[in-house]
Design an enzyme around this catalytic site. Sequence first.
Site, mmCIF file in Angstrom:
data_model
loop_
_atom_site.group_PDB
_atom_site.id
_atom_site.type_symbol
_atom_site.label_atom_id
_atom_site.label_comp_id
_atom_site.label_asym_id
_atom_site.label_seq_id
_atom_site.Cartn_x
_atom_site.Cartn_y
_atom_site.Cartn_z
ATOM 1 N N GLY A 12 -10.432 -4.099 -1.362
ATOM 2 C CA GLY A 12 -10.336 -3.460 -0.159
ATOM 3 C C GLY A 12 -11.654 -3.180 0.291
ATOM 4 N N LEU A 61 -0.766 2.450 -8.006
ATOM 5 C CA LEU A 61 -1.099 2.862 -7.209
ATOM 6 C C LEU A 61 0.290 4.138 -7.424
ATOM 7 C CD1 LEU A 61 -3.869 4.741 -6.675
ATOM 8 C CD2 LEU A 61 -2.586 4.531 -4.417
ATOM 9 N N THR A 129 -8.859 10.090 6.547
ATOM 10 C CA THR A 129 -9.112 9.735 7.492
ATOM 11 C C THR A 129 -8.368 10.318 9.048
ATOM 12 O OG1 THR A 129 -8.222 7.899 8.947
ATOM 13 C CG2 THR A 129 -6.609 8.912 7.509
ATOM 14 N N GLU A 131 -7.189 9.713 11.378
ATOM 15 C CA GLU A 131 -6.762 9.478 11.362
ATOM 16 C C GLU A 131 -5.319 10.800 11.534
ATOM 17 O OE1 GLU A 131 -4.255 6.521 13.225
ATOM 18 O OE2 GLU A 131 -5.990 6.273 13.656
ATOM 19 N N TYR A 157 1.353 6.291 8.988
ATOM 20 C CA TYR A 157 0.224 6.323 7.346
ATOM 21 C C TYR A 157 -0.506 7.799 7.924
ATOM 22 C CZ TYR A 157 -4.626 5.398 7.321
ATOM 23 O OH TYR A 157 -6.466 4.848 6.136
ATOM 24 N N LYS A 161 -0.953 10.312 4.715
ATOM 25 C CA LYS A 161 -3.177 10.477 4.202
ATOM 26 C C LYS A 161 -2.555 11.950 4.477
ATOM 27 C CE LYS A 161 -5.136 7.079 3.323
ATOM 28 N NZ LYS A 161 -6.074 6.866 2.895
HETATM 29 P P1 NAP Z 1 -8.031 -2.113 2.777
HETATM 30 O O1 NAP Z 1 -9.284 -2.799 3.129
HETATM 31 O O2 NAP Z 1 -6.723 -1.672 3.461
HETATM 32 O O3 NAP Z 1 -7.842 -1.492 1.126
HETATM 33 C C1 NAP Z 1 -7.145 -0.780 0.488
HETATM 34 C C2 NAP Z 1 -6.715 -0.894 -0.831
HETATM 35 O O4 NAP Z 1 -5.742 -0.536 -1.955
HETATM 36 C C3 NAP Z 1 -6.566 -2.952 -1.878
HETATM 37 O O5 NAP Z 1 -7.479 -2.608 -2.434
HETATM 38 C C4 NAP Z 1 -5.044 -2.967 -1.452
HETATM 39 O O6 NAP Z 1 -5.306 -3.486 -3.460
HETATM 40 C C5 NAP Z 1 -4.999 -1.410 -2.697
HETATM 41 N N1 NAP Z 1 -3.267 -0.967 -2.810
HETATM 42 C C6 NAP Z 1 -2.590 -1.342 -1.700
HETATM 43 N N2 NAP Z 1 -1.348 -0.906 -2.451
HETATM 44 C C7 NAP Z 1 -1.634 -0.490 -3.660
HETATM 45 C C8 NAP Z 1 -0.707 -0.113 -4.867
HETATM 46 N N3 NAP Z 1 0.675 0.005 -4.652
HETATM 47 N N4 NAP Z 1 -1.565 0.196 -5.925
HETATM 48 C C9 NAP Z 1 -2.825 0.156 -6.435
HETATM 49 N N5 NAP Z 1 -4.101 -0.747 -4.787
HETATM 50 C C10 NAP Z 1 -3.303 -0.159 -3.698
HETATM 51 O O7 NAP Z 1 -8.734 -0.578 3.011
HETATM 52 P P2 NAP Z 1 -10.335 -0.100 3.418
HETATM 53 O O8 NAP Z 1 -10.854 -0.098 4.857
HETATM 54 O O9 NAP Z 1 -11.164 0.012 2.434
HETATM 55 O O10 NAP Z 1 -10.257 2.017 2.814
HETATM 56 C C11 NAP Z 1 -10.548 2.326 1.752
HETATM 57 C C12 NAP Z 1 -9.833 3.539 1.518
HETATM 58 O O11 NAP Z 1 -10.409 4.471 3.081
HETATM 59 C C13 NAP Z 1 -8.184 3.437 2.278
HETATM 60 O O12 NAP Z 1 -7.281 4.793 1.420
HETATM 61 C C14 NAP Z 1 -8.328 3.891 3.829
HETATM 62 O O13 NAP Z 1 -6.597 4.339 3.678
HETATM 63 C C15 NAP Z 1 -8.888 4.995 4.093
HETATM 64 N N6 NAP Z 1 -9.948 5.155 5.226
HETATM 65 C C16 NAP Z 1 -10.488 3.908 5.507
HETATM 66 C C17 NAP Z 1 -11.110 3.597 6.994
HETATM 67 C C18 NAP Z 1 -11.505 2.838 7.768
HETATM 68 O O14 NAP Z 1 -12.004 2.774 8.915
HETATM 69 N N7 NAP Z 1 -11.905 1.598 6.982
HETATM 70 C C19 NAP Z 1 -11.116 4.827 8.033
HETATM 71 C C20 NAP Z 1 -10.737 6.290 7.077
HETATM 72 C C21 NAP Z 1 -10.225 5.956 6.010
HETATM 73 P P3 NAP Z 1 -4.170 -4.758 -2.665
HETATM 74 O O15 NAP Z 1 -5.389 -6.103 -2.937
HETATM 75 O O16 NAP Z 1 -3.801 -5.077 -4.200
HETATM 76 O O17 NAP Z 1 -3.032 -5.255 -1.976
HETATM 77 O O1 F7E Z 2 -6.387 -0.600 15.357
HETATM 78 C C1 F7E Z 2 -6.059 -1.101 19.300
HETATM 79 C C2 F7E Z 2 -5.280 -0.609 18.295
HETATM 80 O O2 F7E Z 2 -5.943 -1.455 13.186
HETATM 81 C C3 F7E Z 2 -8.099 0.511 16.115
HETATM 82 C C4 F7E Z 2 -7.658 1.763 9.613
HETATM 83 O O3 F7E Z 2 -9.106 1.641 8.890
HETATM 84 O O4 F7E Z 2 -9.553 2.794 10.606
HETATM 85 C C5 F7E Z 2 -8.161 2.628 10.481
HETATM 86 O O5 F7E Z 2 -7.633 2.610 11.460
HETATM 87 C C6 F7E Z 2 -7.311 0.325 17.657
HETATM 88 C C7 F7E Z 2 -5.738 0.732 18.145
HETATM 89 O O6 F7E Z 2 -7.539 0.614 13.059
HETATM 90 C C8 F7E Z 2 -5.176 -4.557 18.473
HETATM 91 O O7 F7E Z 2 -4.232 -0.162 18.863
HETATM 92 C C9 F7E Z 2 -5.359 -3.138 19.833
HETATM 93 O O8 F7E Z 2 -6.078 1.578 19.228
HETATM 94 O O9 F7E Z 2 -8.148 -1.911 13.894
HETATM 95 P P1 F7E Z 2 -7.132 -0.986 14.239
HETATM 96 P P2 F7E Z 2 -7.027 1.752 12.901
HETATM 97 O O10 F7E Z 2 -5.435 2.397 13.841
HETATM 98 O O11 F7E Z 2 -7.799 3.114 14.217
HETATM 99 C C10 F7E Z 2 -8.755 4.515 10.304
HETATM 100 C C11 F7E Z 2 -9.401 5.459 10.428
HETATM 101 C C12 F7E Z 2 -7.993 4.383 9.014
HETATM 102 O O12 F7E Z 2 -7.932 5.250 8.639
HETATM 103 C C13 F7E Z 2 -6.777 3.277 9.242
HETATM 104 O O13 F7E Z 2 -6.783 2.833 8.331
HETATM 105 O O14 F7E Z 2 -7.271 -0.399 18.456
HETATM 106 N N1 F7E Z 2 -5.766 -2.592 19.320
HETATM 107 N N2 F7E Z 2 -5.009 -4.393 20.092
HETATM 108 C C14 F7E Z 2 -5.174 -3.526 17.641
HETATM 109 N N3 F7E Z 2 -5.245 -3.056 16.621
HETATM 110 C C15 F7E Z 2 -4.926 -4.225 15.913
HETATM 111 N N4 F7E Z 2 -4.828 -4.293 13.809
HETATM 112 N N5 F7E Z 2 -4.545 -5.439 16.366
HETATM 113 C C16 F7E Z 2 -4.620 -5.666 17.618
HETATM 114 O O15 F7E Z 2 -4.633 -6.584 17.789
#
Ligand code: NAP
Ligand code: F7E
Length: 345
Positions: A12, A61, A129, A131, A157, A161
Amino acid sequence: MGKKALITGVTGQDGGHLAKLLHEKGYDVYAVIRGQMEASHPRYQEVKEKMPYVNLVMADLLDLSALTRAMQQIQPDEVYNLAAISHVGYSFRDPVLVADVTGKGVLNMLEAIRLAGLEKTARFYQASTSEMFGGLDYNRPDKGYDEDAAFHPRSPYGVAKLYGHWITKNYRESYDMHASCGILFNHEGERRGPEFVTRKISKAVARIKLGKQDKLELGNLDSKRDWGYAGDYVEGMWRMLQQDQPGDYVLATGETHTIREFCEIAFKEVGIDLEWQGSDVDEIGVDKATGKTVLSINPEFFRPAEVDILLGDPTKAETVLGWERQVDFPGLVKLMVEHDLNLEA
Ligand code: NAP
Ligand code: F7E
């Protein structure tokens, strides 16, 4: 011998940044990768090619026995649980799977550590998160969320979390584990998946500029997010596990911006001035110079429940961890658009 770190979610966005950071800090880096993979599998090959320093271990997982074997075999000093089904919109479509992986998967990780007898030695990071908060309307209207703010998740989600967050705190309190939760607000960058809004925008803007795509379709343009750069946030994760005591920390920028603003800056980056016309689902974004529609609304991307605004207060992380973000909002948009222009050219 260096310290051993085990990461889940290495394929990821954050996993890639964190693996690189830990390698640069001198760790032996191990990563769990899922699926019926052999060394010849393209995803396995890709990680091996881009991160040759990572030792890959097969486990899902959902599979407590495989996770326990991984812990027994590796005996990690630090465990970073980044794996999850992380797309909020998708979680409305497959809530049961998301509860299993994103929620109960955390319990599997903690139990695997205990079953391997590592609960007193291995430090644990859980990817919590923003969220979990759900939106300022439910909480404190005038101030960003900090570690003490109340939770009100608005998606399957977010609910999953929240389970992961509380079970991590429960294991900290019950078994005296060094288990910490990073409550991270949105963080983005060149490794962000194309299903998330920022990368969807930066990719489309690059393709429109290069004549490979006509327009971009989005959902809600008016929700607000506190967006930082993923590279900065993995440093914060590492710092949490270097503290003498475990704890929970918000990582955020303290600024919030609409999707609309992200679009305006991204298009400007490639010389397109956006003009908004119409309203609601009929709103469009027009290239001022040519009159061409480059953005429209597709209700398919609306969510059954939305988090209207996220804003974080990173004071604790800044004060206790000395954590500081390096990339600001315009810098983040620029970095992503430039990356995609190069990728698509
Ligand atoms: P991501 O790009 O969606 O990566 C998710 C990872 O989880 C991928 O490597 C995926 O592997 C793995 N995974 C999914 N299902 C699995 C399973 N059953 N067993 C083992 N691995 C599995 O997420 P990210 O943006 O890097 O975020 C990392 C973490 O931080 C996540 O837990 C996310 O919810 C949390 N988070 C993200 C944000 C953000 O803004 N990015 C903010 C707050 C919290 P595959 O390649 O095999 O699918
Ligand atoms: O959406 C709006 C959508 O999917 C952001 C994850 O990493 O951050 C992420 O969650 C906003 C929302 O991220 C589209 O409705 C409009 O209001 O990029 P997103 P997210 O939902 O904030 C949190 C912190 C996490 O933990 C999560 O894992 O954008 N939006 N138009 C759209 N969103 C998407 N995806 N696609 C659209 O076309």
